[in-house]
Design a protein around this motif. Structure first.
Motif, mmCIF file in Angstrom:
data_model
loop_
_atom_site.group_PDB
_atom_site.id
_atom_site.type_symbol
_atom_site.label_atom_id
_atom_site.label_comp_id
_atom_site.label_asym_id
_atom_site.label_seq_id
_atom_site.Cartn_x
_atom_site.Cartn_y
_atom_site.Cartn_z
ATOM 1 N N CYS A 50 6.625 29.452 -14.741
ATOM 2 C CA CYS A 50 7.255 29.836 -16.006
ATOM 3 C C CYS A 50 8.205 28.773 -16.535
ATOM 4 O O CYS A 50 8.378 28.647 -17.746
ATOM 5 C CB CYS A 50 7.996 31.150 -15.841
ATOM 6 N N GLU A 51 8.818 28.019 -15.647
ATOM 7 C CA GLU A 51 9.720 26.944 -16.071
ATOM 8 C C GLU A 51 8.955 25.733 -16.595
ATOM 9 O O GLU A 51 9.445 25.014 -17.462
ATOM 10 C CB GLU A 51 10.615 26.528 -14.901
ATOM 11 N N LEU A 52 7.752 25.507 -16.075
ATOM 12 C CA LEU A 52 6.983 24.313 -16.445
ATOM 13 C C LEU A 52 6.018 24.532 -17.609
ATOM 14 O O LEU A 52 5.614 23.563 -18.259
ATOM 15 C CB LEU A 52 6.183 23.809 -15.242
ATOM 16 N N TYR A 53 5.622 25.784 -17.867
ATOM 17 C CA TYR A 53 4.592 26.078 -18.866
ATOM 18 C C TYR A 53 5.026 27.170 -19.823
ATOM 19 O O TYR A 53 5.705 28.108 -19.421
ATOM 20 C CB TYR A 53 3.299 26.528 -18.172
ATOM 21 N N PRO A 54 4.563 27.084 -21.072
ATOM 22 C CA PRO A 54 4.761 28.225 -21.968
ATOM 23 C C PRO A 54 3.803 29.334 -21.529
ATOM 24 O O PRO A 54 2.887 29.088 -20.736
ATOM 25 C CB PRO A 54 4.338 27.661 -23.335
ATOM 26 N N PRO A 55 3.978 30.541 -22.024
ATOM 27 C CA PRO A 55 2.976 31.574 -21.729
ATOM 28 C C PRO A 55 1.595 31.062 -22.153
ATOM 29 O O PRO A 55 1.463 30.375 -23.171
ATOM 30 C CB PRO A 55 3.419 32.762 -22.593
ATOM 31 N N PHE A 56 0.577 31.385 -21.355
ATOM 32 C CA PHE A 56 -0.762 30.888 -21.657
ATOM 33 C C PHE A 56 -1.819 31.921 -21.289
ATOM 34 O O PHE A 56 -1.552 32.885 -20.576
ATOM 35 C CB PHE A 56 -1.037 29.558 -20.944
#
Length: 190
Positions: free
Chosen positions: A63-69
């Motif tokens: 969650c810190e590295l990626y937007p929701p996907f």
């Protein structure tokens, strides 16, 4: 009616959050292009206080590295946005009512219950078809949690690895998608 399909196990359970992210990026080659320029500053303590439980490190790193996907136009994955941790936790708590109904309706030989029951289920992802991807909580701590799949067609099954490793194994084909469609190795931010 008992619709428990079974349990699948990873070849080796990954415990290092960075290693699990690497496995997911290998399974979904385009995912790395979605990586945020800087990790999000999520106030996990707010989200965890709202849920009454600490969360697994692999999920927090994801969650810190990626937007929701969305994976393969099917499975949505996302956590709290910075500043919206309280609202995210409230949404997860609200979905526990549905999880409780599903657990009751499933009539499984070994009954399952939602969090905060001991070993209770806590949602972490969902599909566009209404399937739930849940953690089976464990008193040993969040990094020992496993995955339970509750498909909309009433089939339930377990995976004895963590959430991010589950995603990698599901997309790569290392895990059979029991009662789910095949999840293509394609990701788009939502």
């Amino acid at each position: 009616m008992d619709d428990f399909v079974g349990t699948q196990m990873p070849v080796r359970r990954l415990t290092d959050p960075a290693e699990t992210i690497g496995e997911l990026e290998r399974a979904v080659p385009g995912l790395a292009a979605l990586r945020l320029p800087e990790p999000c500053d999520i106030e996990w303590q707010v989200a965890e206080t709202g849920l009454g439980v600490l969360l697994p490190a692999d999920f927090k790193l994801l969650c810190e590295l990626y937007p929701p996907f969305v994976l393969g136009d099917f499975l949505g994955v996302g956590g709290p946005a910075p500043g919206a941790e309280h609202a995210w936790a409230a949404g997860v708590r609200e979905s526990l009512e549905t999880v409780e109904e599903w657990c009751e309706e499933a009539g499984l030989a070994v009954p399952l219950h939602p969090h905060p029951a001991p070993g209770g289920l806590l949602p972490w992802a969902g599909s566009n078809r209404g399937d739930y991807f849940l953690w089976t909580t464990d008193p040993a701590g969040p990094d020992a949690w496993t995955v339970t799949v509750a498909s909309r067609n009433s089939a339930w099954w377990h995976y004895t690895g963590g959430a991010v490793q589950f995603l990698a194994d599901l997309v790569s084909g290392a895990v059979e998608p029991w009662a789910l469609p095949t999840v293509r190795p394609h990701a788009v931010a939502w």
